[in-house]
Structure formats: C-alpha cells, structure tokens
Design a protein around this motif. Sequence first.
Motif, PDB file in Angstrom:
ATOM      1  N   PRO A   1       1.025  -1.332  -0.068  1.00 16.23           N
ATOM      2  CA  PRO A   1      -0.334   0.141  -0.168  1.00 16.23           C
ATOM      3  C   PRO A   1       0.867   1.498  -0.220  1.00 16.23           C
ATOM      4  N   GLU A   2       1.896   1.250   0.536  1.00 19.51           N
ATOM      5  CA  GLU A   2       2.877   2.325   0.280  1.00 19.51           C
ATOM      6  C   GLU A   2       3.473   3.372  -0.446  1.00 19.51           C
ATOM      7  N   GLU A   3       3.856   1.921  -1.767  1.00 22.40           N
ATOM      8  CA  GLU A   3       4.207   2.040  -3.517  1.00 22.40           C
ATOM      9  C   GLU A   3       2.292   2.408  -4.073  1.00 22.40           C
ATOM     10  N   ALA A   4       1.183   1.621  -3.603  1.00 24.65           N
ATOM     11  CA  ALA A   4       0.111   2.177  -3.899  1.00 24.65           C
ATOM     12  C   ALA A   4      -0.529   3.303  -4.408  1.00 24.65           C
ATOM     13  N   VAL A   5      -0.834   3.782  -2.778  1.00 25.12           N
ATOM     14  CA  VAL A   5      -1.727   4.922  -1.968  1.00 25.12           C
ATOM     15  C   VAL A   5      -1.080   5.640  -1.263  1.00 25.12           C
ATOM     16  N   GLY A   6       0.457   5.737  -0.840  1.00 28.10           N
ATOM     17  CA  GLY A   6       1.322   6.718   0.395  1.00 28.10           C
ATOM     18  C   GLY A   6       0.509   5.821   1.557  1.00 28.10           C
ATOM     19  N   LEU A   7       0.715   4.984   1.950  1.00 26.68           N
ATOM     20  CA  LEU A   7      -0.015   4.456   3.323  1.00 26.68           C
ATOM     21  C   LEU A   7       0.684   3.131   3.947  1.00 26.68           C
ATOM     22  N   PRO A   8       0.341   2.813   4.964  1.00 28.54           N
ATOM     23  CA  PRO A   8       0.871   1.621   5.868  1.00 28.54           C
ATOM     24  C   PRO A   8       0.174   0.700   5.418  1.00 28.54           C
ATOM     25  N   HIS A   9       0.083  -0.396   5.746  1.00 31.69           N
ATOM     26  CA  HIS A   9      -1.350  -1.479   6.082  1.00 31.69           C
ATOM     27  C   HIS A   9      -2.480  -0.754   6.870  1.00 31.69           C
ATOM     28  N   LEU A  10      -3.811  -0.812   7.093  1.00 31.76           N
ATOM     29  CA  LEU A  10      -4.876   0.078   7.263  1.00 31.76           C
ATOM     30  C   LEU A  10      -5.497  -1.538   8.214  1.00 31.76           C
ATOM     31  N   VAL A  11      -5.019  -0.346   9.239  1.00 31.92           N
ATOM     32  CA  VAL A  11      -5.952  -0.838  10.276  1.00 31.92           C
ATOM     33  C   VAL A  11      -7.434   0.267  10.140  1.00 31.92           C
ATOM     34  N   PRO A  12      -8.440  -0.271   9.981  1.00 35.55           N
ATOM     35  CA  PRO A  12      -9.484   0.816  10.372  1.00 35.55           C
ATOM     36  C   PRO A  12      -9.827   0.954  11.850  1.00 35.55           C
ATOM     37  N   ASP A  13     -10.360   2.336  12.034  1.00 32.62           N
ATOM     38  CA  ASP A  13     -10.759   2.449  13.691  1.00 32.62           C
ATOM     39  C   ASP A  13     -11.736   3.611  13.435  1.00 32.62           C
ATOM     40  N   ALA A  14     -12.019   4.398  14.886  1.00 33.15           N
ATOM     41  CA  ALA A  14     -13.145   5.077  14.814  1.00 33.15           C
ATOM     42  C   ALA A  14     -13.146   6.218  13.832  1.00 33.15           C
ATOM     43  N   THR A  15     -11.706   6.624  13.633  1.00 31.67           N
ATOM     44  CA  THR A  15     -11.022   7.690  12.739  1.00 31.67           C
ATOM     45  C   THR A  15     -11.637   7.976  11.333  1.00 31.67           C
ATOM     46  N   HIS A  16     -11.690   6.536  10.610  1.00 30.04           N
ATOM     47  CA  HIS A  16     -12.626   6.470   9.128  1.00 30.04           C
ATOM     48  C   HIS A  16     -14.120   7.008   8.781  1.00 30.04           C
ATOM     49  N   PRO A  17     -14.026   7.110   8.146  1.00 27.19           N
ATOM     50  CA  PRO A  17     -15.945   7.450   7.083  1.00 27.19           C
ATOM     51  C   PRO A  17     -16.492   6.016   7.163  1.00 27.19           C
ATOM     52  N   GLU A  18     -18.105   6.431   7.736  1.00 22.79           N
ATOM     53  CA  GLU A  18     -18.766   4.707   7.770  1.00 22.79           C
ATOM     54  C   GLU A  18     -18.261   4.111   6.820  1.00 22.79           C
TER      55      GLU A  18
END
Length: 282
Positions: A202-219
């Motif tokens: 994902p770092e190459e694809a979108v510039g983020l590490p692997h995703l761990v969803p939490d309450a800050t993310h949209p529904e």
Amino acid sequence: MPIVTEAELREQLGVPRRGAVLRVPVGARLTPAADDLVRTWDLQLTEHAGVVPPAGVATGREPPPAGGGPGGGAARLRTDQAWDRPGRFPVALEGEIPTCLTCGSAVRDKPSHLTQLDAHHFAPKTDARIRLRGRLDTLQALTLAVGARARAEGHAETAGHLDTLAAYCRELLAAEYHGRAPGEIALAGLDEETIHHASHHPEEAVGLPHLVPDATHPETLHWLNLLRCQVREAEVLVLDAYPPDRDDTEVARGLSRAVNRLSSAVYVLELRLAAATRGGER
C-alpha cells in the motif's frame, strides 16, 4: 421477437472458436445460457433477415432497450471487461429435463429442498457449490448496498468502483453455474496483477501503510472492510466446493484466484478511500 438458445448457437459454432461470427434473426434476443456462451468465446453476432427462427420460438416479447442488439443489448455491450455489464438471470431452463444429483432421477416438479445446480442437475441446498453460490449472491447484494452507502456519504468515485465489483460478483456467479473459469478482474484502470500488488504494497499504491480501520475513518470505509471480510469467507467456501487436493481443473483454480483477487480489490478501495479522506477530505 425470436429467442435464440445456446443449443442453436452451438449448432452453428461447432468446435468453439474465439471471435467466430454467427448469424441470428433480426431483433433476436438471447437466453442467459446463450448470452454466456457469446461472452465466453467473444462471439460476434450478425443479424440477417433471411435467418428463420426455429419452429415454436416465442415472439411478441417486449422490445430490447434502446440501442440494444441481440440479447437486449447485453451481448453487444463491449467495455474493457466483458463481464462489466447489466445483470442477467443466470439459470437456463432449456434442453433435457434435469436430474437429481443424489439419486439420478428426473426432476419434473422441484421439491423445496433441491435447487438447480446447472442446466442438467438439481442438488440439495446443502451442496457445497450451492453454499458457495449463495455466498456469492450475498456478496453481490452487499457490494451494491455498500455502494449506495458510499453515494449517500458523497464518495461517488468509490461508489462507481463498487458498481464494477458488483458486476464482477455476477461474473463469478455465472462462471460457477456454467462451469467455466471467471474472467480477470479489473478496477479503476488497474489490471489483476496491479490490484494484487497494490494490496500487498500500500505504501507504493497510496502512500499509506497497511490499514487498520478505527473510529476516525468514514462509515463507508467500515462497510468496505465488512465487505472484504465477507469476500475472505467466500474464499473458504470456494475451497470447500472445489478442494484443491482433489480438483485441479481450470474452473477450480480460476474461481479460487478470482475470489482472492476480489478481496484484494476491495482492500484497494479501502486504501484509496483512506488516502482520499485524510484530514477530513472527501
């Protein structure tokens, strides 16, 4: 309006050849099985006034949508992926009377505990393939529901990509029913291998590490994560229905790979949405 069946197309086709040109009556519509044959072999249908519909073919059906051709426009639709098209009911009730997979007898009046496995067989609803098919059906419904949620939240691009994945779920259903390998997945201009690579890097694809969803993310992202989990469960059902130690057919390998790549595609949508909504942006 004449209806063209798979058997009629195969009679013209003989040995299947990709891109073969077949003749159909003017204004003809295709049965679901015929439509699947056209897409599988990328057949080209040409309308000819001199082609006479077989005796007993029903006519007087409602006309196809504007701009449609044989099959009400479905077989004529050409996008980057042949499976990315409006849904069609996959079951084909044509040919000889189907038989029961368990006892081998003809099934003229379907009992409630059986369902159609393919054009030739009925099977108990507990059959592993039927369980898998039910989960694929659920995935398609859930994908559309998540897309509706994404639209309501203002994530129009994500919703459009979910429409594509819903079409791919229909492709998986059709492929499983007709006993063929599914077409390759594609999404947002990415081919199958690029999707798979992006889901692992994902770092190459979108510039983020692997995703761990939490309450800050949209529904919508949480709904995407739920969808991804459901796809992963479907992977297990593929292996139950097509055990790799006993079934090394193209169909078995193709379905296993396709559902795995569908999981990757949903995760890529999660990553893209997370990247797009950093700082509260949509």
